[in-house]
Enzyme design. Structure first.
Site, PDB file in Angstrom:
ATOM      1  N   ASP A 223      21.844  44.196  37.120  1.00  0.00           N
ATOM      2  CA  ASP A 223      21.870  45.595  37.062  1.00  0.00           C
ATOM      3  C   ASP A 223      20.150  45.577  36.525  1.00  0.00           C
ATOM      4  OD1 ASP A 223      24.264  45.527  37.600  1.00  0.00           O
ATOM      5  OD2 ASP A 223      25.081  45.593  35.722  1.00  0.00           O
TER       6      ASP A 223
ATOM      7  N   LYS B 201      25.623  39.332  41.300  1.00  0.00           N
ATOM      8  CA  LYS B 201      26.527  41.016  41.532  1.00  0.00           C
ATOM      9  C   LYS B 201      24.942  42.072  41.480  1.00  0.00           C
ATOM     10  CE  LYS B 201      28.735  43.847  38.926  1.00  0.00           C
ATOM     11  NZ  LYS B 201      28.729  44.890  38.637  1.00  0.00           N
TER      12      LYS B 201
ATOM     13  N   ASP C 237      29.087  44.985  45.198  1.00  0.00           N
ATOM     14  CA  ASP C 237      29.766  46.373  43.796  1.00  0.00           C
ATOM     15  C   ASP C 237      29.231  46.793  44.229  1.00  0.00           C
ATOM     16  OD1 ASP C 237      31.835  46.641  42.855  1.00  0.00           O
ATOM     17  OD2 ASP C 237      30.521  45.735  40.850  1.00  0.00           O
TER      18      ASP C 237
ATOM     19  N   LYS D 282      31.660  49.457  45.946  1.00  0.00           N
ATOM     20  CA  LYS D 282      32.883  50.135  45.245  1.00  0.00           C
ATOM     21  C   LYS D 282      33.022  51.244  46.850  1.00  0.00           C
ATOM     22  CE  LYS D 282      32.778  49.324  40.490  1.00  0.00           C
ATOM     23  NZ  LYS D 282      31.715  49.015  40.358  1.00  0.00           N
TER      24      LYS D 282
ATOM     25  N   ASP E  69      36.241  55.392  51.484  1.00  0.00           N
ATOM     26  CA  ASP E  69      36.326  56.336  52.938  1.00  0.00           C
ATOM     27  C   ASP E  69      37.316  56.389  53.692  1.00  0.00           C
ATOM     28  OD1 ASP E  69      34.532  58.285  54.658  1.00  0.00           O
ATOM     29  OD2 ASP E  69      32.854  57.427  54.126  1.00  0.00           O
TER      30      ASP E  69
ATOM     31  N   PRO F 151      39.311  54.738  57.068  1.00  0.00           N
ATOM     32  CA  PRO F 151      39.253  53.370  57.151  1.00  0.00           C
ATOM     33  C   PRO F 151      38.205  53.222  57.999  1.00  0.00           C
ATOM     34  CG  PRO F 151      41.516  54.223  57.291  1.00  0.00           C
ATOM     35  CD  PRO F 151      40.799  55.371  56.325  1.00  0.00           C
TER      36      PRO F 151
ATOM     37  N   THR G 293      35.294  53.642  58.261  1.00  0.00           N
ATOM     38  CA  THR G 293      33.555  53.447  58.068  1.00  0.00           C
ATOM     39  C   THR G 293      34.090  52.468  57.015  1.00  0.00           C
ATOM     40  OG1 THR G 293      33.653  55.951  58.480  1.00  0.00           O
ATOM     41  CG2 THR G 293      32.185  55.090  56.802  1.00  0.00           C
TER      42      THR G 293
ATOM     43  N   THR H 276      36.812  51.563  34.521  1.00  0.00           N
ATOM     44  CA  THR H 276      38.086  51.165  33.189  1.00  0.00           C
ATOM     45  C   THR H 276      36.180  52.538  32.336  1.00  0.00           C
ATOM     46  OG1 THR H 276      35.617  49.657  32.944  1.00  0.00           O
ATOM     47  CG2 THR H 276      37.932  48.620  33.086  1.00  0.00           C
TER      48      THR H 276
ATOM     49  N   GLY I 147      26.453  40.478  32.337  1.00  0.00           N
ATOM     50  CA  GLY I 147      25.229  40.998  32.890  1.00  0.00           C
ATOM     51  C   GLY I 147      24.723  40.928  31.454  1.00  0.00           C
ATOM     52  N   ARG I 148      24.574  42.119  30.359  1.00  0.00           N
ATOM     53  CA  ARG I 148      23.396  41.666  29.741  1.00  0.00           C
ATOM     54  C   ARG I 148      23.581  41.044  28.918  1.00  0.00           C
ATOM     55  NH1 ARG I 148      25.722  47.904  28.170  1.00  0.00           N
ATOM     56  NH2 ARG I 148      27.028  47.088  29.517  1.00  0.00           N
TER      57      ARG I 148
HETATM   58  O1  C5P Z   1      26.272  44.082  31.119  1.00  0.00           O
HETATM   59  P1  C5P Z   1      27.501  44.148  31.096  1.00  0.00           P
HETATM   60  O2  C5P Z   1      28.172  42.590  30.796  1.00  0.00           O
HETATM   61  O3  C5P Z   1      28.434  44.762  30.005  1.00  0.00           O
HETATM   62  O4  C5P Z   1      27.963  43.912  32.922  1.00  0.00           O
HETATM   63  C1  C5P Z   1      28.653  44.018  33.840  1.00  0.00           C
HETATM   64  C2  C5P Z   1      28.923  44.195  34.482  1.00  0.00           C
HETATM   65  O5  C5P Z   1      30.517  44.742  35.689  1.00  0.00           O
HETATM   66  C3  C5P Z   1      27.667  45.710  35.178  1.00  0.00           C
HETATM   67  O6  C5P Z   1      27.497  45.788  36.198  1.00  0.00           O
HETATM   68  C4  C5P Z   1      29.149  47.340  35.185  1.00  0.00           C
HETATM   69  O7  C5P Z   1      28.863  47.748  35.919  1.00  0.00           O
HETATM   70  C5  C5P Z   1      30.164  46.164  36.026  1.00  0.00           C
HETATM   71  N1  C5P Z   1      31.540  46.414  35.686  1.00  0.00           N
HETATM   72  C6  C5P Z   1      32.204  46.823  34.375  1.00  0.00           C
HETATM   73  N2  C5P Z   1      33.583  47.449  34.445  1.00  0.00           N
HETATM   74  C7  C5P Z   1      34.406  47.654  35.772  1.00  0.00           C
HETATM   75  C8  C5P Z   1      33.699  47.169  36.779  1.00  0.00           C
HETATM   76  C9  C5P Z   1      32.087  46.725  36.872  1.00  0.00           C
HETATM   77  O8  C5P Z   1      31.782  46.616  33.364  1.00  0.00           O
HETATM   78  N3  C5P Z   1      35.207  47.739  35.258  1.00  0.00           N
END
Ligand code: C5P
Length: 231
Positions: free
Chosen positions: A9, A31, A58, A60, A63, A65, A67, A119, A209-210
């Site tokens: 990210d 990702k 990712d 998501k 659209d 089928p 496409t 989520t 991610g973070r």
């Molecule tokens: O930084 P963090 O660990 O929260 O990153 C989680 C990653 O997973 C981000 O790229 C976020 O957009 C993605 N994600 C999420 N929840 C979802 C689907 C994808 O946190 N339901």
């Protein structure tokens, strides 16, 4: 053995090489989401794949089928191994995507992950969408439909993974974001689990991610998470 996927990210392609070099051999999967793909396009996917890394794209998709099927074919040429589409696109869309994936050469066949309910949505949002079920039942219904239609797995919160593990075929991929090692900041994630709990509940891939990207020593943070996943 569950896999660790680092969410790349970052806002621009220029920000990618420093992450890859800091994490080195510790991390094999990345990702790439909407932000980085809009900024860097297919070239950024090729550069990460060219560094020998495995790619989860990712975007998501949602659209008609035809496409979505054609987007799957195009992503496969970029050597994407995992990609997301919205279960809400329906059976025909998922089946067309699965057929496109099956038609790819075996070494370029992406696995398809369905996103059930974002989520960021809460129970109160379901009424606006005309959905009468509870959130857990809606997630389970969409996940089941997606697997029946040809998806290889789902993206799900750590809170959902245990139930989906019992409902879905045993080889279904369960890819779980919202993973936070004990004692680290949750940020904007509300429904979190530790890496150990996510794996115990049945996750096959953890997206983090973070907690890695913002750690003082990202490689050490990734190694600690891998150690907890394996313990
Ligand atoms: O930084 P963090 O660990 O929260 O990153 C989680 C990653 O997973 C981000 O790229 C976020 O957009 C993605 N994600 C999420 N929840 C979802 C689907 C994808 O946190 N339901």
């Amino acid at each position: 053995m569950a896999e660790l996927i680092v969410a790349l990210d970052v806002p621009s392609p220029e920000a990618v090489p420093p992450v890859l070099s800091k994490l080195g051999e510790t991390v094999g999967w990345y990702k790439i989401g909407l932000e980085l793909f809009c900024a860097g396009g297919p070239a950024v996917v090729e550069s990460v794949a060219g560094a020998g890394k495995r790619i989860f794209l990712d975007l998501k998709l949602h659209d008609i089928p035809r496409t979505v099927a054609r987007a799957v074919t195009a992503a496969a040429r970029l050597r994407v191994e995992l990609m997301t589409l919205h279960a809400a696109g329906g059976r025909a869309m998922i089946a067309a995507a699965a057929e496109a994936a099956r038609a790819c050469p075996a070494d370029q066949r992406p696995k398809l992950l369905a996103v059930t309910m974002l989520t960021s949505l809460e129970q109160d949002d379901l009424g606006d969408l005309g959905i009468g079920r509870t959130m857990p039942d809606q997630v389970a219904a969409l996940a089941t439909m997606a697997l029946e239609s040809g998806a290889d797995g789902v993206v799900c919160s750590p809170r959902e993974v245990g139930r989906l593990r019992t409902l879905l075929p045993s080889d279904a991929l369960l890819v779980t974001p919202g993973v936070r090692p004990a004692g680290t900041a949750t940020g904007d994630q509300k429904r979190v689990a530790t890496p150990g709990a996510a794996v115990r509940d049945g996750s096959t891939h953890l997206v983090v991610g973070r907690p890695i990207l913002e750690a003082p020593d990202p490689a050490a943070a990734a190694r600690a998470i891998l150690a907890e996943m394996r313990a």
